[in-house]
Write a protein that holds these residues in place. Structure first.
Motif, PDB file in Angstrom:
ATOM      1  N   UNK A 232       0.858  -1.177   0.000  1.00 57.96           N
ATOM      2  CA  UNK A 232       0.000   0.000   0.000  1.00 57.96           C
ATOM      3  C   UNK A 232       0.905   1.242   0.000  1.00 57.96           C
ATOM      4  N   UNK A 233       0.320   2.400  -0.104  1.00 62.92           N
ATOM      5  CA  UNK A 233       1.123   3.628  -0.053  1.00 62.92           C
ATOM      6  C   UNK A 233       1.902   3.713   1.257  1.00 62.92           C
ATOM      7  N   UNK A 234       1.236   3.356   2.357  1.00 56.95           N
ATOM      8  CA  UNK A 234       1.909   3.388   3.660  1.00 56.95           C
ATOM      9  C   UNK A 234       3.024   2.342   3.716  1.00 56.95           C
ATOM     10  N   UNK A 235       2.744   1.163   3.178  1.00 57.03           N
ATOM     11  CA  UNK A 235       3.755   0.110   3.165  1.00 57.03           C
ATOM     12  C   UNK A 235       4.948   0.466   2.304  1.00 57.03           C
ATOM     13  N   UNK A 236       4.676   1.112   1.170  1.00 57.86           N
ATOM     14  CA  UNK A 236       5.772   1.520   0.282  1.00 57.86           C
ATOM     15  C   UNK A 236       6.664   2.559   0.966  1.00 57.86           C
ATOM     16  N   UNK A 237       6.052   3.507   1.652  1.00 56.74           N
ATOM     17  CA  UNK A 237       6.833   4.534   2.339  1.00 56.74           C
ATOM     18  C   UNK A 237       7.736   3.902   3.395  1.00 56.74           C
ATOM     19  N   UNK A 238       7.193   2.946   4.114  1.00 56.78           N
ATOM     20  CA  UNK A 238       8.003   2.279   5.147  1.00 56.78           C
ATOM     21  C   UNK A 238       9.089   1.420   4.516  1.00 56.78           C
ATOM     22  N   UNK A 239       8.768   0.744   3.413  1.00 56.72           N
ATOM     23  CA  UNK A 239       9.767  -0.066   2.721  1.00 56.72           C
ATOM     24  C   UNK A 239      10.905   0.809   2.207  1.00 56.72           C
ATOM     25  N   UNK A 240      10.575   1.955   1.631  1.00 61.20           N
ATOM     26  CA  UNK A 240      11.596   2.856   1.111  1.00 61.20           C
ATOM     27  C   UNK A 240      12.512   3.360   2.218  1.00 61.20           C
ATOM     28  N   UNK A 241      11.951   3.595   3.394  1.00 61.83           N
ATOM     29  CA  UNK A 241      12.767   4.034   4.530  1.00 61.83           C
ATOM     30  C   UNK A 241      13.781   2.958   4.908  1.00 61.83           C
ATOM     31  N   UNK A 242      13.368   1.682   4.869  1.00 57.57           N
ATOM     32  CA  UNK A 242      14.281   0.599   5.194  1.00 57.57           C
ATOM     33  C   UNK A 242      15.307   0.381   4.080  1.00 57.57           C
ATOM     34  N   UNK A 243      14.874   0.499   2.847  1.00 59.12           N
ATOM     35  CA  UNK A 243      15.807   0.376   1.719  1.00 59.12           C
ATOM     36  C   UNK A 243      16.867   1.474   1.803  1.00 59.12           C
ATOM     37  N   UNK A 244      16.443   2.665   2.147  1.00 58.68           N
ATOM     38  CA  UNK A 244      17.391   3.774   2.320  1.00 58.68           C
ATOM     39  C   UNK A 244      18.432   3.430   3.372  1.00 58.68           C
TER      40      UNK A 244
ATOM     41  N   UNK B 237      25.576  12.597   0.276  1.00 61.04           N
ATOM     42  CA  UNK B 237      24.229  12.295  -0.239  1.00 61.04           C
ATOM     43  C   UNK B 237      24.293  11.409  -1.487  1.00 61.04           C
ATOM     44  N   UNK B 238      24.868  10.234  -1.392  1.00 62.27           N
ATOM     45  CA  UNK B 238      24.991   9.378  -2.587  1.00 62.27           C
ATOM     46  C   UNK B 238      23.633   8.967  -3.118  1.00 62.27           C
ATOM     47  N   UNK B 239      23.538   8.803  -4.435  1.00 60.90           N
ATOM     48  CA  UNK B 239      22.279   8.416  -5.082  1.00 60.90           C
ATOM     49  C   UNK B 239      22.192   6.919  -5.323  1.00 60.90           C
ATOM     50  N   UNK B 240      23.360   6.245  -5.309  1.00 63.83           N
ATOM     51  CA  UNK B 240      23.376   4.810  -5.598  1.00 63.83           C
ATOM     52  C   UNK B 240      24.333   4.100  -4.650  1.00 63.83           C
ATOM     53  N   UNK B 241      24.013   2.844  -4.348  1.00 64.80           N
ATOM     54  CA  UNK B 241      24.891   2.052  -3.487  1.00 64.80           C
ATOM     55  C   UNK B 241      25.966   1.363  -4.334  1.00 64.80           C
ATOM     56  N   UNK B 242      26.873   0.594  -3.732  1.00 63.95           N
ATOM     57  CA  UNK B 242      27.970  -0.008  -4.507  1.00 63.95           C
ATOM     58  C   UNK B 242      27.523  -0.962  -5.608  1.00 63.95           C
ATOM     59  N   UNK B 243      26.305  -1.487  -5.514  1.00 59.55           N
ATOM     60  CA  UNK B 243      25.800  -2.419  -6.521  1.00 59.55           C
ATOM     61  C   UNK B 243      24.974  -1.717  -7.599  1.00 59.55           C
ATOM     62  N   UNK B 244      24.828  -0.393  -7.470  1.00 68.08           N
ATOM     63  CA  UNK B 244      24.063   0.365  -8.457  1.00 68.08           C
ATOM     64  C   UNK B 244      22.603   0.541  -8.105  1.00 68.08           C
ATOM     65  N   UNK B 245      22.172   0.034  -6.954  1.00 71.08           N
ATOM     66  CA  UNK B 245      20.784   0.215  -6.542  1.00 71.08           C
ATOM     67  C   UNK B 245      20.576   1.653  -6.060  1.00 71.08           C
ATOM     68  N   UNK B 246      19.444   2.236  -6.436  1.00 74.28           N
ATOM     69  CA  UNK B 246      19.158   3.623  -6.071  1.00 74.28           C
ATOM     70  C   UNK B 246      18.902   3.747  -4.574  1.00 74.28           C
TER      71      UNK B 246
END
Length: 210
Positions: free
Chosen positions: A64-76, A121-130
């Motif tokens: 959901x929108x809420x789930x995506x926001x939380x997932x993005x925070x963890x991915x960050x 403020x890097x935009x990508x990690x060492x594997x190229x993931x945003x």
């Protein structure tokens, strides 16, 4: 649902569709998390009840929108930590995934912000993931999986899957790194203009600029 387990589920659902469009199924989720299908079923029900995913029995799991926001925070968190470990501590790109899996649940928001600032403020990690920014925005160029690239296609390596450490080491040994260029020929591949033999599994683990 404030729990590391819930965060891992949400991050995995997000990551599954980051580089392809098909939504994740409960069986795929179980395989990626190395968890029994019955346990996945129970957790997905809890996530759905909390408004973090949408799901019908035996169907795909979507954020959901809420789930995506939380997932993005963890991915960050995960990807900033990976970048930090490589740039500040000399880790290689095949060593950081498991470390980040642990640290992402323990560091404070203040420390995470400090890491982001120190790294520029890097935009990508060492594997190229945003790396999502603090507002959850993600930058990504059009891409194509190497296995799907047509003969004649040439593109910069945008991303390499980070889950198989052995394959990462083999790709590094072959010279395949983010930022290098691979061209697809009738006879195989050219890496920065030179014929190269890629390790088994490379074609489904490397993404090129489309």
């Amino acid at each position: 649902m404030a729990s590391p387990a819930a965060d891992d589920y949400l991050k995995t659902v997000y990551s599954h569709t980051e580089w392809q469009d098909a939504p994740i199924t409960p069986s795929q989720l179980a395989a990626k998390l190395n968890i029994a299908p019955s346990s996945v079923t129970e957790m997905v029900k809890k996530l759905a009840a909390a408004g973090l995913v949408s799901h019908v029995p035996y169907g795909a799991v979507r954020l959901t929108d809420e789930g995506r926001a939380r997932a993005l925070a963890m991915v960050r968190r995960h990807r900033l930590i990976e970048t930090w470990l490589v740039q500040e501590f000399g880790y290689s790109w095949d060593e950081v995934h498991d470390e980040a899996e642990v640290l992402e649940h323990t560091i404070s928001d203040r420390l995470l912000e400090g890491i982001d600032e120190r790294l520029g403020r890097p935009r990508f990690d060492p594997h190229g993931d945003a790396i999502p920014d603090a507002a959850g925005r993600v930058d990504r160029e059009p891409f194509v999986l190497l296995a799907d690239a047509a003969v004649g296609h040439s593109g910069v390596v945008l991303r390499v899957d980070d889950r198989d450490a052995d394959l990462l080491r083999a790709l590094e040994g072959a010279g395949v790194m983010v930022g290098h260029t691979i061209a697809v020929t009738a006879d195989g591949w050219l890496l920065d203009g030179v014929a190269v033999s890629l390790p088994e599994g490379a074609a489904t683990a490397v993404w090129l600029r489309a």
